[in-house]
Design a protein around this motif. Sequence first.
Motif, short mmCIF file in Angstrom:
data_model
loop_
_atom_site.label_atom_id
_atom_site.label_comp_id
_atom_site.label_asym_id
_atom_site.label_seq_id
_atom_site.Cartn_x
_atom_site.Cartn_y
_atom_site.Cartn_z
N TRP A 102 48.76 34.54 42.07
CA TRP A 102 50.19 34.61 41.87
C TRP A 102 50.70 36.04 41.98
O TRP A 102 51.70 36.31 42.65
N GLN A 103 50.02 36.95 41.35
CA GLN A 103 50.50 38.34 41.32
C GLN A 103 50.27 39.08 42.63
O GLN A 103 50.83 40.16 42.82
N SER A 104 49.48 38.48 43.52
CA SER A 104 49.24 39.14 44.82
C SER A 104 50.43 39.01 45.74
O SER A 104 50.53 39.70 46.75
N TRP A 105 51.34 38.10 45.40
CA TRP A 105 52.53 37.89 46.24
C TRP A 105 53.75 38.38 45.50
O TRP A 105 54.04 37.96 44.39
N LYS A 106 54.47 39.30 46.14
CA LYS A 106 55.65 39.85 45.48
C LYS A 106 56.67 40.22 46.53
O LYS A 106 56.49 41.18 47.28
N PRO A 107 57.76 39.48 46.67
CA PRO A 107 58.77 39.83 47.66
C PRO A 107 59.49 41.11 47.28
O PRO A 107 59.81 41.33 46.11
N ALA A 108 59.70 41.96 48.25
CA ALA A 108 60.38 43.23 47.99
C ALA A 108 61.75 43.01 47.36
O ALA A 108 62.22 43.80 46.56
N SER A 109 62.38 41.88 47.70
CA SER A 109 63.74 41.63 47.23
C SER A 109 63.85 41.55 45.72
O SER A 109 64.90 41.83 45.15
N LEU A 110 62.74 41.21 45.05
CA LEU A 110 62.83 41.04 43.60
C LEU A 110 62.91 42.37 42.86
O LEU A 110 63.28 42.43 41.71
N ASP A 111 62.51 43.45 43.52
CA ASP A 111 62.55 44.77 42.89
C ASP A 111 63.88 45.47 43.13
O ASP A 111 64.05 46.62 42.75
N LEU A 162 54.75 19.14 35.97
CA LEU A 162 55.78 19.40 36.99
C LEU A 162 55.19 19.92 38.30
O LEU A 162 55.92 20.08 39.28
N GLY A 163 53.87 20.19 38.31
CA GLY A 163 53.25 20.75 39.51
C GLY A 163 53.34 22.26 39.58
O GLY A 163 53.31 22.84 40.67
N LEU A 164 53.44 22.91 38.41
CA LEU A 164 53.52 24.36 38.34
C LEU A 164 52.22 24.95 37.77
O LEU A 164 51.37 24.21 37.27
N PHE A 165 52.09 26.27 37.85
CA PHE A 165 50.96 27.02 37.32
C PHE A 165 49.63 26.56 37.93
O PHE A 165 48.62 26.45 37.24
N GLU A 166 49.64 26.30 39.23
CA GLU A 166 48.43 25.81 39.89
C GLU A 166 47.70 26.90 40.67
O GLU A 166 46.72 26.63 41.35
N ARG A 167 48.16 28.16 40.55
CA ARG A 167 47.46 29.30 41.15
C ARG A 167 46.75 30.08 40.04
O ARG A 167 47.11 29.99 38.88
N THR A 168 45.75 30.85 40.44
CA THR A 168 45.19 31.78 39.46
C THR A 168 46.19 32.91 39.27
O THR A 168 47.08 33.12 40.11
N ILE A 169 46.06 33.65 38.18
CA ILE A 169 46.98 34.75 37.94
C ILE A 169 46.86 35.80 39.03
O ILE A 169 47.84 36.42 39.45
N GLU A 170 45.64 35.98 39.57
CA GLU A 170 45.45 36.96 40.64
C GLU A 170 46.16 36.51 41.91
O GLU A 170 46.81 37.32 42.59
N PRO A 207 51.74 34.94 33.43
CA PRO A 207 50.69 35.63 32.66
C PRO A 207 50.43 34.98 31.30
O PRO A 207 49.31 35.02 30.79
N VAL A 208 51.46 34.36 30.71
CA VAL A 208 51.28 33.66 29.43
C VAL A 208 50.60 32.32 29.66
O VAL A 208 49.59 31.99 29.02
N ALA A 209 51.14 31.54 30.61
CA ALA A 209 50.63 30.18 30.83
C ALA A 209 49.16 30.18 31.25
O ALA A 209 48.38 29.32 30.80
N LYS A 210 48.76 31.14 32.07
CA LYS A 210 47.40 31.12 32.61
C LYS A 210 46.35 31.59 31.61
O LYS A 210 45.16 31.62 31.92
#
Length: 454
Positions: free
Chosen positions: A392-401, A382-390, A324-327
């Motif tokens: 990126w945030q649309s994918w969330k593995p249940a395991s992280l919660d 490094l090849g990071l931050f190449e998705r839109t914030i939307e 959210p900061v980088a984008k």
Amino acid sequence: MALQLYNTLTRQKDLFVPIDPANVRLYACGPTVYDFLHIGNGRMLIVFDLLFRVLRDLYGAEHVRYVRNITDVDDKINARAAERGIPIRVLTDEMTAIFHEDAKALNCLPPTVEPRATDHMAEMIAIIEKLVANGHAYVAEGHVLFDVPSMPDYGKLSKRPLDDMIAGARVEVAPYKRSPTDFVLWKPAKEGEPGWESPWGFGRPGWHLECSAMSWKHLGEIFDIHGGGIDLVFPHHENEVAQTCSAFGHDVMANVWMHNGHLQVEGQKMSKSLGNFLTIHDVLRDWPGETIRFTMLKTHYRQPIDWTLASLKESQRELDRWYPVAKQFAASAAMIPDDFRDVIQDDLNTPEAITVLRRLYKETQEDVAYAGTRLVSCGHLLGLFERTIEEWQSWKPASLDIDESEINRLIEARLAARAAKNWAESDRIRDELAAQGITLKDNKNGTTSWEIKR
């Protein structure tokens, strides 16, 4: 700091000096397209994609030529096509398309050129003709073999004495070989196998020859960097050096040889027999490609990497905080700080580069625009931050919660309920955990472990 790269040929970090700064040339061994690639192959893709990005940053995108081949003629390909009952080209086209999808998901840039082995038979035959003519190869019973003793410095890349190679080589025992270490350049095609006409009969090339031919065609007789996994040093890369140097009369094939380290899974060697064999395709079903990439970059490319669920979870959490900061800002090469370039140009020291990213993220608390612009610019290299914030945030593995301490508390409560024969409460807790994606493993002594199921 000038770019330094660890050179397998010299066994030290060398200052990188391109043959021609206006045409920097890199070759990396690509996949044999008969099946899904395993996650160790993914590491090689990411490492040499990163090198490609760093070279482009240093010399300009238009001045870097990256060749990554496709091996589409091989015994494994023949066997898999026969097993599935489909033409070989159908199999290789299908697996190449899947490979491209996987590489794209890992944020790997397309190489400048992606040659297929089957399109380079003329170059392979031409190299063999040169080797036979200058006494480095011989014809025997329809085969053409490289005469290893004819090359006095054979073994200079792997640093293996010839006697050790003879003792440890997994080579075909054939009566027509002059030396046990001699390897095949061309062999007759069996009935039903693909083959091509040649001066030595209808046949097909040896595996090592393919990369010599494709690198020659697209990069020249000598080029800057050749890369691949550490398992390719011997015999594949050693034999490439032998063929190319002997055919063209040079001391080197590439000035720098780079190799990435092995990958293991949860502390064990990856193998189908252990049930821990992971393909890139498998892991991409559960994790974003950028999380996989970041997890790879946390370990220096030359070191062995232990692929763990815990490391993936840590990577996902960190990227979730940074995104959210980088984008909020646009990446700019001019905004990459010197200390970041210094570590990334020190043999691609990605662990230290990530330390810089962590510092920049902390600094956004004080000056979000200044540090945020640098964060996204470094991450982009490094090849990071190449998705839109939307995206990126649309994918969330249940395991992280999941709070592991809370899971353990619930397991203890369930064990207490079972001990009290309160089966309803035991079942309720089990169902509560299942709703979070947690599967319990029970035996007669109680719950032995748990795992996340998505």
